[in-house]
Design a protein around this motif. Structure first.
Motif, PDB file in Angstrom:
ATOM      1  N   LYS A   1      22.081  17.100  26.381  1.00 41.17           N
ATOM      2  CA  LYS A   1      23.164  16.764  25.439  1.00 41.17           C
ATOM      3  C   LYS A   1      24.481  16.551  26.172  1.00 41.17           C
ATOM      4  N   LEU A   2      24.707  17.351  27.220  1.00 40.78           N
ATOM      5  CA  LEU A   2      25.951  17.236  27.985  1.00 40.78           C
ATOM      6  C   LEU A   2      25.959  16.016  28.905  1.00 40.78           C
ATOM      7  N   GLY A   3      24.769  15.442  29.162  1.00 43.18           N
ATOM      8  CA  GLY A   3      24.732  14.224  29.971  1.00 43.18           C
ATOM      9  C   GLY A   3      23.853  14.267  31.207  1.00 43.18           C
ATOM     10  N   ALA A   4      23.010  15.303  31.349  1.00 44.58           N
ATOM     11  CA  ALA A   4      22.082  15.328  32.488  1.00 44.58           C
ATOM     12  C   ALA A   4      21.109  14.162  32.377  1.00 44.58           C
ATOM     13  N   ASN A   5      20.667  13.636  33.520  1.00 46.67           N
ATOM     14  CA  ASN A   5      19.734  12.516  33.532  1.00 46.67           C
ATOM     15  C   ASN A   5      18.286  12.957  33.702  1.00 46.67           C
ATOM     16  N   ASP A   6      18.078  14.133  34.298  1.00 51.52           N
ATOM     17  CA  ASP A   6      16.721  14.589  34.568  1.00 51.52           C
ATOM     18  C   ASP A   6      16.731  16.103  34.690  1.00 51.52           C
ATOM     19  N   PHE A   7      15.556  16.710  34.552  1.00 49.54           N
ATOM     20  CA  PHE A   7      15.413  18.160  34.634  1.00 49.54           C
ATOM     21  C   PHE A   7      14.131  18.500  35.379  1.00 49.54           C
ATOM     22  N   MET A   8      14.189  19.531  36.205  1.00 51.56           N
ATOM     23  CA  MET A   8      12.997  20.069  36.870  1.00 51.56           C
ATOM     24  C   MET A   8      12.994  21.583  36.741  1.00 51.56           C
ATOM     25  N   SER A   9      11.811  22.148  36.529  1.00 52.89           N
ATOM     26  CA  SER A   9      11.667  23.603  36.480  1.00 52.89           C
ATOM     27  C   SER A   9      11.445  24.142  37.873  1.00 52.89           C
ATOM     28  N   LYS A  10      11.983  25.336  38.104  1.00 52.16           N
ATOM     29  CA  LYS A  10      11.714  26.041  39.358  1.00 52.16           C
ATOM     30  C   LYS A  10      10.442  26.848  39.177  1.00 52.16           C
ATOM     31  N   PRO A  11       9.648  27.073  40.198  1.00 53.47           N
ATOM     32  CA  PRO A  11       9.907  26.634  41.570  1.00 53.47           C
ATOM     33  C   PRO A  11       9.759  25.109  41.707  1.00 53.47           C
ATOM     34  N   LEU A  12      10.689  24.523  42.449  1.00 49.89           N
ATOM     35  CA  LEU A  12      10.685  23.071  42.656  1.00 49.89           C
ATOM     36  C   LEU A  12       9.592  22.665  43.631  1.00 49.89           C
ATOM     37  N   ILE A  13       9.072  21.479  43.419  1.00 47.50           N
ATOM     38  CA  ILE A  13       8.156  20.860  44.379  1.00 47.50           C
ATOM     39  C   ILE A  13       9.013  19.847  45.133  1.00 47.50           C
ATOM     40  N   PRO A  14       9.358  20.146  46.402  1.00 49.05           N
ATOM     41  CA  PRO A  14      10.298  19.271  47.136  1.00 49.05           C
ATOM     42  C   PRO A  14       9.928  17.793  47.126  1.00 49.05           C
ATOM     43  N   ASN A  15       8.640  17.459  47.296  1.00 50.66           N
ATOM     44  CA  ASN A  15       8.257  16.044  47.313  1.00 50.66           C
ATOM     45  C   ASN A  15       8.469  15.378  45.952  1.00 50.66           C
ATOM     46  N   GLU A  16       8.258  16.129  44.875  1.00 40.65           N
ATOM     47  CA  GLU A  16       8.521  15.591  43.535  1.00 40.65           C
ATOM     48  C   GLU A  16      10.019  15.354  43.366  1.00 40.65           C
ATOM     49  N   LEU A  17      10.827  16.272  43.867  1.00 44.43           N
ATOM     50  CA  LEU A  17      12.275  16.119  43.774  1.00 44.43           C
ATOM     51  C   LEU A  17      12.719  14.849  44.497  1.00 44.43           C
ATOM     52  N   VAL A  18      12.167  14.587  45.670  1.00 45.19           N
ATOM     53  CA  VAL A  18      12.524  13.379  46.434  1.00 45.19           C
ATOM     54  C   VAL A  18      12.191  12.128  45.616  1.00 45.19           C
ATOM     55  N   VAL A  19      11.034  12.104  44.963  1.00 40.60           N
ATOM     56  CA  VAL A  19      10.645  10.951  44.135  1.00 40.60           C
ATOM     57  C   VAL A  19      11.619  10.778  42.967  1.00 40.60           C
ATOM     58  N   ARG A  20      11.978  11.872  42.303  1.00 34.95           N
ATOM     59  CA  ARG A  20      12.913  11.803  41.187  1.00 34.95           C
ATOM     60  C   ARG A  20      14.291  11.334  41.646  1.00 34.95           C
ATOM     61  N   VAL A  21      14.728  11.811  42.811  1.00 35.11           N
ATOM     62  CA  VAL A  21      16.017  11.383  43.379  1.00 35.11           C
ATOM     63  C   VAL A  21      15.983   9.872  43.622  1.00 35.11           C
ATOM     64  N   LYS A  22      14.906   9.389  44.220  1.00 37.06           N
ATOM     65  CA  LYS A  22      14.773   7.939  44.471  1.00 37.06           C
ATOM     66  C   LYS A  22      14.877   7.154  43.172  1.00 37.06           C
ATOM     67  N   MET A  23      14.185   7.641  42.128  1.00 42.05           N
ATOM     68  CA  MET A  23      14.218   6.938  40.838  1.00 42.05           C
ATOM     69  C   MET A  23      15.632   6.917  40.250  1.00 42.05           C
ATOM     70  N   LEU A  24      16.347   8.034  40.332  1.00 42.33           N
ATOM     71  CA  LEU A  24      17.712   8.098  39.804  1.00 42.33           C
ATOM     72  C   LEU A  24      18.660   7.204  40.599  1.00 42.33           C
ATOM     73  N   LEU A  25      18.503   7.168  41.905  1.00 44.66           N
ATOM     74  CA  LEU A  25      19.383   6.346  42.739  1.00 44.66           C
ATOM     75  C   LEU A  25      19.120   4.860  42.556  1.00 44.66           C
ATOM     76  N   LEU A  26      17.888   4.495  42.204  1.00 38.88           N
ATOM     77  CA  LEU A  26      17.570   3.090  41.963  1.00 38.88           C
ATOM     78  C   LEU A  26      18.247   2.574  40.697  1.00 38.88           C
ATOM     79  N   LYS A  27      18.569   3.484  39.768  1.00 35.73           N
ATOM     80  CA  LYS A  27      19.171   3.082  38.496  1.00 35.73           C
ATOM     81  C   LYS A  27      20.670   2.828  38.610  1.00 35.73           C
ATOM     82  N   ILE A  28      21.259   3.183  39.759  1.00 39.42           N
ATOM     83  CA  ILE A  28      22.721   3.017  39.908  1.00 39.42           C
ATOM     84  C   ILE A  28      23.072   1.539  39.927  1.00 39.42           C
TER      85      ILE A  28
END
Length: 123
Positions: A96-123
């Motif tokens: 509601k405040l404006g976050a673009n994505d959410f991940m639950s901990k414990p994080l899976i680092p490789n999944e985080l990298v994929v999500r980061v790539k997807m978010l950066l491609l949308k810029i």
């Protein structure tokens, strides 16, 4: 992802270092904040392309950080939030405040990298 600036707000130093290593391997520059107050300082200083933030932090929470970026700075910088709480209400508030994505901990680092790539491609 090469040359992208990312502010990482995370109070767990081991997790911060793992994520920093993974994202720097992809060519990103990572600025680590130990708490929300430091995150605000880094965001103002570096104008990052992406913000990664834990919800539960000292001084300024991840939710307050999202609100600051969206309402005070009026920026649409992609924000990925993570939390170990898994509380549905907190997750919904983040979106509601404006976050673009959410991940639950414990994080899976490789999944985080994929999500980061997807978010950066949308810029």
């Amino acid at each position: 992802m090469r040359g992208k600036n990312i502010v990482l707000a995370e109070d767990n130093s081991v997790l911060s270092l793992v994520l920093k290593f993974k994202l720097e391997k992809e060519g990103c520059k990572i600025f680590i904040a130990q708490n929300g107050k430091e995150a605000i300082e880094l965001i103002n200083k570096y104008q990052p392309d992406l913000i990664l933030t834990d919800v539960m932090m000292e001084f300024v929470s991840g939710l307050e950080l999202i609100s600051y970026v969206r309402n005070e700075l009026k920026k649409q910088t992609p924000i990925l939030v993570f939390s170990s709480s898994g509380q549905e209400e907190m997750i919904l508030n983040a979106f509601k405040l404006g976050a673009n994505d959410f991940m639950s901990k414990p994080l899976i680092p490789n999944e985080l990298v994929v999500r980061v790539k997807m978010l950066l491609l949308k810029i």
